[in-house]
Scaffold this motif. Sequence first.
Motif, mmCIF file in Angstrom:
data_model
loop_
_atom_site.group_PDB
_atom_site.id
_atom_site.type_symbol
_atom_site.label_atom_id
_atom_site.label_comp_id
_atom_site.label_asym_id
_atom_site.label_seq_id
_atom_site.Cartn_x
_atom_site.Cartn_y
_atom_site.Cartn_z
ATOM 1 N N LEU A 176 14.858 -16.585 20.734
ATOM 2 C CA LEU A 176 13.602 -16.556 19.993
ATOM 3 C C LEU A 176 13.793 -17.143 18.599
ATOM 4 O O LEU A 176 14.894 -17.122 18.032
ATOM 5 C CB LEU A 176 13.094 -15.119 19.875
ATOM 6 N N VAL A 203 4.474 -10.773 17.365
ATOM 7 C CA VAL A 203 4.636 -10.954 18.810
ATOM 8 C C VAL A 203 3.692 -12.023 19.344
ATOM 9 O O VAL A 203 4.029 -12.738 20.289
ATOM 10 C CB VAL A 203 4.460 -9.638 19.587
ATOM 11 N N TYR A 247 5.347 -15.262 18.780
ATOM 12 C CA TYR A 247 6.429 -15.439 19.744
ATOM 13 C C TYR A 247 5.880 -15.830 21.113
ATOM 14 O O TYR A 247 6.452 -16.672 21.814
ATOM 15 C CB TYR A 247 7.247 -14.154 19.862
ATOM 16 N N ALA A 248 4.772 -15.210 21.524
ATOM 17 C CA ALA A 248 4.171 -15.559 22.814
ATOM 18 C C ALA A 248 3.734 -17.016 22.822
ATOM 19 O O ALA A 248 3.958 -17.736 23.803
ATOM 20 C CB ALA A 248 2.986 -14.638 23.098
ATOM 21 N N VAL A 284 6.751 -9.209 23.735
ATOM 22 C CA VAL A 284 6.381 -10.628 23.776
ATOM 23 C C VAL A 284 5.846 -10.994 25.161
ATOM 24 O O VAL A 284 4.844 -11.705 25.289
ATOM 25 C CB VAL A 284 7.582 -11.512 23.390
ATOM 26 N N GLN A 332 2.387 -9.646 25.548
ATOM 27 C CA GLN A 332 1.451 -10.454 24.764
ATOM 28 C C GLN A 332 1.201 -11.797 25.443
ATOM 29 O O GLN A 332 0.070 -12.299 25.446
ATOM 30 C CB GLN A 332 2.009 -10.657 23.354
ATOM 31 N N THR A 386 10.718 -9.953 11.399
ATOM 32 C CA THR A 386 10.362 -9.600 12.775
ATOM 33 C C THR A 386 10.046 -8.118 12.895
ATOM 34 O O THR A 386 9.021 -7.727 13.465
ATOM 35 C CB THR A 386 11.505 -9.973 13.738
#
Length: 309
Positions: free
Chosen positions: A57, A72, A75-76, A102, A105, A198
């Motif tokens: 990530l 998140v 990140y998705a 993640v 999401q 994060t």
Amino acid sequence: MGADLHYVRVHGYRRAYRMAGSGPPLLLIHGIADSSVTWEPVFDELAEHYTVIAPDLLGHGESAKPRADYAVAAYACGMRDLLTVLGIDRVTLVGHSLGGGVALQFAYQFPDRCERLILVASAGMGRGVHPVFRAATMPGADPAISVLTSPPVRAAVHLLAPVLRRLGGMGLGEDLDYVLRLYGKLANPTARRAFLRTIRAAADPYGQAITMLDRGYLAASMPAMIMWGTEDAIIPYRHAETAHALFPGSQLEVFEGAGHFPHHADPDRFTKIVQAFLLDTEPAEYDREHWQALLRAGRLHAPEESSGS
């Protein structure tokens, strides 16, 4: 692990990932402060049957660590963009810890690209989380972690590790050694800042702030597998029951005596469960009208803990 790291630039940032095998795509998403290395015990076996993609990530592992959005949802989107660059349309998602959040999401934002969900000690099922992560959201965490990861302190922790193991590993049990390796990586200031961004996007001093409890009903028809260790000290096992109830028809696999990393505790069983789950379930098919009807109907009751979005 047989798969070497590969690199690609997405939005100008270096993204590291491992990819091997052939067959239906399987996206493995690691947890906070971790990297694709966490999947080493299971990667090669899974790659004998599937196209396995295990990214680092953003802000983790060998990927770039910019001053950027580490929520998140971001990140998705990053997972979607990486898959698009790699020419992969639809995947089964395997998410561990933060990676589970993640994955959830991703399934919420991009249901047309998600075939199945496999959640491993997943975030997003309630507030519960180890006190260390709560503390990391508070003011002063950066200098505190800087001191705690300084060479003298790390050397002292290394010397004390056998004692810590005998005393239960600060509640981490068999996960202690692996967690200490992750802790050591936070000595790097860039990695530490990415970690703090994060965790502060995912939690606060009261615990986890992200949750899918308010939107889980949208994934009711998504094939879902939940795996959890009964001795998980990072995200408590009771969240497994919450996840199982959230997804009607989901399967729950309990790893007795395991901690936060079931794929480390019993990799053979882990890979067998994944393979059986993929063989026994059909990929979800996205139906826009059905999705619209679900959204219009909404939940019958609001959850006690909301994502706020």
